[in-house]
Design a protein around this motif. Structure first.
Motif, short mmCIF file in Angstrom:
data_model
loop_
_atom_site.label_atom_id
_atom_site.label_comp_id
_atom_site.label_asym_id
_atom_site.label_seq_id
_atom_site.Cartn_x
_atom_site.Cartn_y
_atom_site.Cartn_z
N SER A 5 0.87 -1.16 0.00
CA SER A 5 0.00 0.00 0.00
C SER A 5 0.90 1.22 0.00
N ASP A 7 0.54 3.80 1.51
CA ASP A 7 0.62 4.39 2.84
C ASP A 7 1.43 3.51 3.80
N GLU A 67 -2.29 7.43 -3.97
CA GLU A 67 -1.69 7.31 -2.64
C GLU A 67 -2.32 6.21 -1.79
N ASP A 68 -3.64 6.01 -1.90
CA ASP A 68 -4.31 5.04 -1.05
C ASP A 68 -4.57 3.70 -1.73
N ASP A 69 -4.00 3.46 -2.91
CA ASP A 69 -4.16 2.20 -3.62
C ASP A 69 -3.43 1.06 -2.94
N THR A 70 -3.97 -0.14 -3.09
CA THR A 70 -3.22 -1.35 -2.80
C THR A 70 -2.62 -1.78 -4.13
N ASP A 82 -8.25 0.61 -5.71
CA ASP A 82 -8.62 1.62 -4.72
C ASP A 82 -9.35 0.95 -3.55
N PRO A 83 -9.36 1.59 -2.38
CA PRO A 83 -9.98 0.99 -1.20
C PRO A 83 -11.46 0.65 -1.36
#
Length: 124
Positions: A5, A7, A67-70, A82-83
């Motif tokens: 991820s 993050d 930025e928040d992708d796995t 994406d989440p």
């Protein structure tokens, strides 16, 4: 295979999305045909509202992950999820079919409880 991820999330807690070797080869060929660098760019797999069953899959190439992708990597193909989409497609396998009846990418999703007659949309 790497699962990460942007993050810095723990890869061990991320649900798996697999990609077959055939699907990765087809996607990488298309990605390179678009002039994108496969070490940075990747295939975005997402779920959107639509179809007679309520949800449908979408795919496109992106230059880089959000930025928040796995991020999943199989057979040198980077896949960005994406989440919001992840909760609908965790555990799925992305394959490429090239038979007489159908040709193209196909998502085998264990979370689907029903699909429309044409198989283009689903419900979880």
């Amino acid at each position: 295979m790497s699962t990460d991820s942007m993050d810095g999330g723990n890869a061990d807690t991320r649900p798996e999305i697999e990609v077959t070797e055939n699907a990765a080869e087809q996607a990488l060929s298309l990605l390179e045909g678009e002039g994108l660098d496969p070490t940075e760019a990747g295939l975005r797999l997402f779920v959107q509202q639509g179809g007679c069953a309520g949800l449908s899959y979408g795919m496109r190439f992106d230059d880089a992950p959000d930025e928040d992708d796995t991020i999943y990597e199989h057979h040198d193909l980077r896949v960005f999820v994406d989440p919001a989409s992840l909760k609908y497609i965790e555990g799925s396998i992305l394959d490429y079919e090239d038979g007489l009846q159908a040709e193209g990418f196909h998502v085998d999703n264990p979370n689907v409880v029903s699909e429309c007659g044409c198989g283009e949309s689903f419900r979880t």
